[in-house]
Scaffold this motif. Structure first.
Motif, PDB file in Angstrom:
ATOM      1  N   PHE A 104      -8.743   3.845  -3.101  1.00 52.52           N
ATOM      2  CA  PHE A 104      -8.661   3.188  -4.413  1.00 52.52           C
ATOM      3  C   PHE A 104      -9.525   1.936  -4.404  1.00 52.52           C
ATOM      4  O   PHE A 104      -9.889   1.423  -3.337  1.00 52.52           O
ATOM      5  N   ARG A 105      -9.817   1.437  -5.592  1.00 54.21           N
ATOM      6  CA  ARG A 105     -10.695   0.258  -5.697  1.00 54.21           C
ATOM      7  C   ARG A 105      -9.914  -1.021  -5.369  1.00 54.21           C
ATOM      8  O   ARG A 105      -8.775  -1.188  -5.797  1.00 54.21           O
ATOM      9  N   ASP A 106     -10.580  -1.878  -4.596  1.00 55.41           N
ATOM     10  CA  ASP A 106      -9.970  -3.162  -4.249  1.00 55.41           C
ATOM     11  C   ASP A 106      -9.808  -4.001  -5.515  1.00 55.41           C
ATOM     12  O   ASP A 106     -10.707  -4.081  -6.359  1.00 55.41           O
ATOM     13  N   ILE A 149       1.634   1.716  -3.535  1.00 53.76           N
ATOM     14  CA  ILE A 149       0.477   2.265  -4.261  1.00 53.76           C
ATOM     15  C   ILE A 149       0.411   3.778  -4.047  1.00 53.76           C
ATOM     16  O   ILE A 149       0.202   4.548  -4.989  1.00 53.76           O
ATOM     17  N   ARG A 153      -7.594 -12.137   9.740  1.00 56.05           N
ATOM     18  CA  ARG A 153      -7.112 -12.389   8.369  1.00 56.05           C
ATOM     19  C   ARG A 153      -6.723 -11.096   7.653  1.00 56.05           C
ATOM     20  O   ARG A 153      -6.963 -10.943   6.450  1.00 56.05           O
ATOM     21  N   LEU A 161     -10.854   0.796  -0.805  1.00 57.15           N
ATOM     22  CA  LEU A 161      -9.966   0.790   0.359  1.00 57.15           C
ATOM     23  C   LEU A 161      -9.534   2.225   0.642  1.00 57.15           C
ATOM     24  O   LEU A 161      -9.111   2.932  -0.275  1.00 57.15           O
ATOM     25  N   HIS A 169     -12.126  -0.918   4.517  1.00 55.79           N
ATOM     26  CA  HIS A 169     -12.885  -1.333   3.343  1.00 55.79           C
ATOM     27  C   HIS A 169     -14.234  -0.605   3.360  1.00 55.79           C
ATOM     28  O   HIS A 169     -14.907  -0.576   4.400  1.00 55.79           O
ATOM     29  N   PHE A 177       0.836  -1.210   0.000  1.00 54.53           N
ATOM     30  CA  PHE A 177       0.000   0.000   0.000  1.00 54.53           C
ATOM     31  C   PHE A 177       0.873   1.264   0.000  1.00 54.53           C
ATOM     32  O   PHE A 177       0.493   2.268  -0.614  1.00 54.53           O
ATOM     33  N   ILE A 231       3.089   1.115  -7.741  1.00 58.89           N
ATOM     34  CA  ILE A 231       2.160   0.063  -8.161  1.00 58.89           C
ATOM     35  C   ILE A 231       0.880   0.779  -8.583  1.00 58.89           C
ATOM     36  O   ILE A 231       0.396   1.653  -7.853  1.00 58.89           O
ATOM     37  N   VAL A 249      -2.887  -7.297   4.379  1.00 55.60           N
ATOM     38  CA  VAL A 249      -1.942  -6.201   4.099  1.00 55.60           C
ATOM     39  C   VAL A 249      -1.774  -5.405   5.384  1.00 55.60           C
ATOM     40  O   VAL A 249      -2.737  -4.854   5.922  1.00 55.60           O
ATOM     41  N   HIS A 280      -6.099  -0.019   6.828  1.00 54.53           N
ATOM     42  CA  HIS A 280      -7.027   0.287   5.735  1.00 54.53           C
ATOM     43  C   HIS A 280      -8.450  -0.010   6.166  1.00 54.53           C
ATOM     44  O   HIS A 280      -8.697  -0.884   6.993  1.00 54.53           O
TER      45      HIS A 280
END
Ligand code: AMP
Length: 111
Positions: free
Chosen positions: A27-29, A8, A91, A39, A100, A5, A13, A94, A98
């Motif tokens: 940005f879009r997942d 990004i 889980r 995200l 979602h 990230f 990236i 990254v 962030h």
């Protein structure tokens, strides 16, 4: 730091940007779990919610001011879900804080 990230944010990236200001990038997942899956991340590297404290919580407050603006721009007028996975049991894949934003359909009752 080897953080996808952070890369990004730097533009190393590619990403599908939906919002940016001096503190936040959204940005879009890449693997959307709903018609709209965005995200929202701080530009400062914080590993997770577990790293939020009195010194940096203003950044999180700012993120939560930005989220409704993004939801409005994305036309999520009927509601949306905000999720932050924190740590291995949740889980989190990254390790850069962030949030979602999920919406665009009626979401599952279960998380
Ligand atoms: P989490 O599992 O809560 O840590 O969420 C990480 C999210 O990052 C997952 O939903 C992934 O699909 C997403 N993701 C990973 N790499 C990228 C990428 N290069 N561009 C956009 N989303 C990504």
């Amino acid at each position: 730091m080897d953080c996808i990230f952070c890369k990004i944010i730097k533009g190393d990236i590619p990403s599908a940007k939906v919002y940016e200001d001096e503190l936040v990038y959204a940005f879009r997942d890449i693997n959307p779990q709903a018609p709209t899956h965005i995200l929202v991340i701080p530009k400062e590297h914080l590993p997770s919610v577990d790293a939020v404290n009195a010194e940096n919580s203003g950044l999180v407050a700012h993120i939560f001011e930005v989220i409704p603006q993004i939801a409005k721009a994305e036309n999520l007028t009927n509601g949306y879900r905000v999720v932050s996975n924190c740590g291995d049991d949740a889980r989190q894949s990254v390790k850069h804080l962030h949030f979602h934003i999920l919406g665009g359909k009626i979401l599952s009752e279960s998380m």
